[in-house]
Write a protein that holds these residues in place. Structure first.
Motif, PDB file in Angstrom:
ATOM      1  N   GLY A 164      43.158  35.438  45.232  1.00 38.46           N
ATOM      2  CA  GLY A 164      43.747  36.577  44.559  1.00 38.46           C
ATOM      3  C   GLY A 164      45.043  36.172  43.878  1.00 38.46           C
ATOM      4  N   HIS A 165      45.292  36.722  42.712  1.00 33.05           N
ATOM      5  CA  HIS A 165      46.518  36.366  42.009  1.00 33.05           C
ATOM      6  C   HIS A 165      46.915  37.448  41.009  1.00 33.05           C
ATOM      7  CE1 HIS A 165      43.339  34.703  39.318  1.00 33.05           C
ATOM      8  NE2 HIS A 165      44.138  35.141  38.366  1.00 33.05           N
ATOM      9  N   VAL A 166      48.173  37.392  40.624  1.00 29.94           N
ATOM     10  CA  VAL A 166      48.711  38.256  39.580  1.00 29.94           C
ATOM     11  C   VAL A 166      48.989  37.375  38.370  1.00 29.94           C
ATOM     12  CG1 VAL A 166      50.578  39.808  38.915  1.00 29.94           C
ATOM     13  CG2 VAL A 166      49.744  39.787  41.281  1.00 29.94           C
ATOM     14  N   ASP A 218      47.765  39.300  46.719  1.00 33.65           N
ATOM     15  CA  ASP A 218      46.620  40.189  46.894  1.00 33.65           C
ATOM     16  C   ASP A 218      46.644  41.385  45.950  1.00 33.65           C
ATOM     17  OD1 ASP A 218      48.591  41.785  47.972  1.00 33.65           O
ATOM     18  OD2 ASP A 218      47.883  41.613  50.046  1.00 33.65           O
ATOM     19  N   GLY A 219      47.716  41.538  45.161  1.00 32.04           N
ATOM     20  CA  GLY A 219      47.763  42.621  44.193  1.00 32.04           C
ATOM     21  C   GLY A 219      48.080  43.979  44.772  1.00 32.04           C
ATOM     22  N   LEU A 237      53.408  43.813  44.533  1.00 32.48           N
ATOM     23  CA  LEU A 237      53.698  43.897  43.104  1.00 32.48           C
ATOM     24  C   LEU A 237      55.133  44.382  42.867  1.00 32.48           C
ATOM     25  CD1 LEU A 237      50.406  45.438  41.642  1.00 32.48           C
ATOM     26  CD2 LEU A 237      51.293  43.120  41.288  1.00 32.48           C
ATOM     27  N   SER A 254      48.325  41.555  34.868  1.00 29.53           N
ATOM     28  CA  SER A 254      46.971  41.883  35.327  1.00 29.53           C
ATOM     29  C   SER A 254      46.777  41.321  36.729  1.00 29.53           C
ATOM     30  CB  SER A 254      45.913  41.319  34.368  1.00 29.53           C
ATOM     31  OG  SER A 254      46.009  39.909  34.273  1.00 29.53           O
ATOM     32  N   VAL A 255      45.933  41.986  37.498  1.00 35.12           N
ATOM     33  CA  VAL A 255      45.690  41.599  38.893  1.00 35.12           C
ATOM     34  C   VAL A 255      44.242  41.158  39.047  1.00 35.12           C
ATOM     35  CG1 VAL A 255      45.638  42.397  41.283  1.00 35.12           C
ATOM     36  CG2 VAL A 255      47.422  43.223  39.727  1.00 35.12           C
ATOM     37  N   HIS A 256      44.052  40.013  39.669  1.00 31.09           N
ATOM     38  CA  HIS A 256      42.693  39.554  39.982  1.00 31.09           C
ATOM     39  C   HIS A 256      42.544  39.453  41.487  1.00 31.09           C
ATOM     40  CE1 HIS A 256      38.906  37.338  39.878  1.00 31.09           C
ATOM     41  NE2 HIS A 256      39.428  36.563  40.801  1.00 31.09           N
ATOM     42  N   THR A 257      41.557  40.154  42.033  1.00 32.90           N
ATOM     43  CA  THR A 257      41.214  40.012  43.441  1.00 32.90           C
ATOM     44  C   THR A 257      39.788  39.500  43.535  1.00 32.90           C
ATOM     45  OG1 THR A 257      40.493  42.324  43.514  1.00 32.90           O
ATOM     46  CG2 THR A 257      42.753  41.856  44.217  1.00 32.90           C
TER      47      THR A 257
END
Length: 319
Positions: free
Chosen positions: A234-236, A270-271, A276, A294-297
């Motif tokens: 997971g990343h931002v 983990d968003g 955040l 943008s957030v990717h999980t």
């Protein structure tokens, strides 16, 4: 099996099945609470189809215990069959009959008297928004209408457990969402749904619990959120207006991965909202403006690949 609840719609303990020297199911355990949706995922040849055929009494097995709707599939097969419905990937609708006639045929097969059968058919036609097309031959139905009619036919016998194999394959997005709502309504009415699907977003959307089957064994099970939360990755993603902003952010966030061409930083996380807020707070305190965030999980595709080493299957093998 330890942990099987008294309210299980489907309870499987130590299920084993081989075809000759090929072990297809190698001691699987499943517990599906009544009135929930359960999805079984796995690559081609993992044993999904074999499991469904055993649970629906179509084939036998080598060892283990299997109960469906409270009945043992070995000692009470007739009771199991009376309690289940099976809707396959390929429709059982008779194209030469009208929608109403297809339902009337199913009522006869379920030994309903004429009045009860007509009433049940009328209720299902209305429930599945097929009343206007009831007198038309099924050959004239759209794909979505055929799927709804097929499921309506399954419901004539008022099953408590329904096996759905690829229920939305080939449907347009609107018809898929209509089918999803029908499935939710069935579960709300106490029906247990056992879902196999090639669409991982469908399992994510509908299933209360998911099990991943690989090489005949359950390699992971849980809610979609539980399965996804167990994965790293997971990343931002932060994008900046210019290289100066990117450089400043990289100094402030030393653990981030940078892409100079895209002017982005990828920050592990983990968003979740608190994380955040903390991230943006650090950037604001340093006087750095973010142009885009943008957030990717991890999704179920990531889970599937991590567990099986393969992308999600698009076709189910014979076994």
């Amino acid at each position: 099996m330890t942990g099987v609840s008294a309210g299980s719609g489907i309870a499987v303990t130590g299920l084993r099945k081989s075809f000759g020297d090929l072990v297809v199911l190698d001691g699987i355990d499943l517990d599906v609470p009544a009135g929930t949706t359960f999805s079984l995922l796995g690559p081609n040849g993992a044993g999904k189809t074999t499991a469904v055929r055993i649970l629906s009494t179509l084939i036998g097995f080598d060892s283990g215990q299997v109960r469906v709707a409270g009945h043992d599939v070995v000692t009470e097969p007739d009771a199991v069959r009376a309690s289940i419905g099976v809707t396959g990937q390929f429709s059982a609708v008779d194209d030469l009959l009208t929608g109403a006639e297809n339902l009337a045929l199913m009522a006869d097969l379920n030994h309903l008297d004429r009045a009860t059968g007509r009433r049940r058919a009328g209720e299902l036609l209305e429930r599945f928004e097929l009343t206007a097309a009831a007198g038309k031959p099924a050959s004239a139905y759209s794909g979505g209408m055929r799927r709804r009619l097929d499921l309506a036919m399954t419901l004539v016998g008022d099953p408590r457990v329904i096996f759905l194999d690829e229920p939305t394959t080939g449907l347009d997005p609107r018809s898929r969402r209509t089918m999803w709502q029908i499935i939710r309504d069935l579960v709300a009415g106490g029906v247990t749904i056992f879902l196999t699907t090639q669409y991982l977003d469908e399992a994510d959307e509908l299933a209360d619990r998911i099990a991943v089957l690989d090489h005949g064994r359950v390699v992971a099970s849980g809610t979609a959120a539980e399965l996804k939360s167990g994965l790293p990755g997971g990343h931002v993603r932060l994008r900046f207006a210019d290289l100066a902003g990117l450089d400043a952010a990289a100094r402030t966030l030393p653990g981030a991965s940078r892409d100079d061409e895209a002017l982005t930083l990828q920050v592990p996380g983990d968003g979740r909202v608190p994380a955040l807020r903390a991230l943006l707070g650090r950037l604001e305190q340093a006087g750095i403006e973010v142009d885009e965030l943008s957030v990717h999980t991890p999704d179920l595709d990531d889970v599937f690949f991590a567990l099986t080493g393969r992308p999600a299957a698009t076709d189910e093998a014979v076994r």
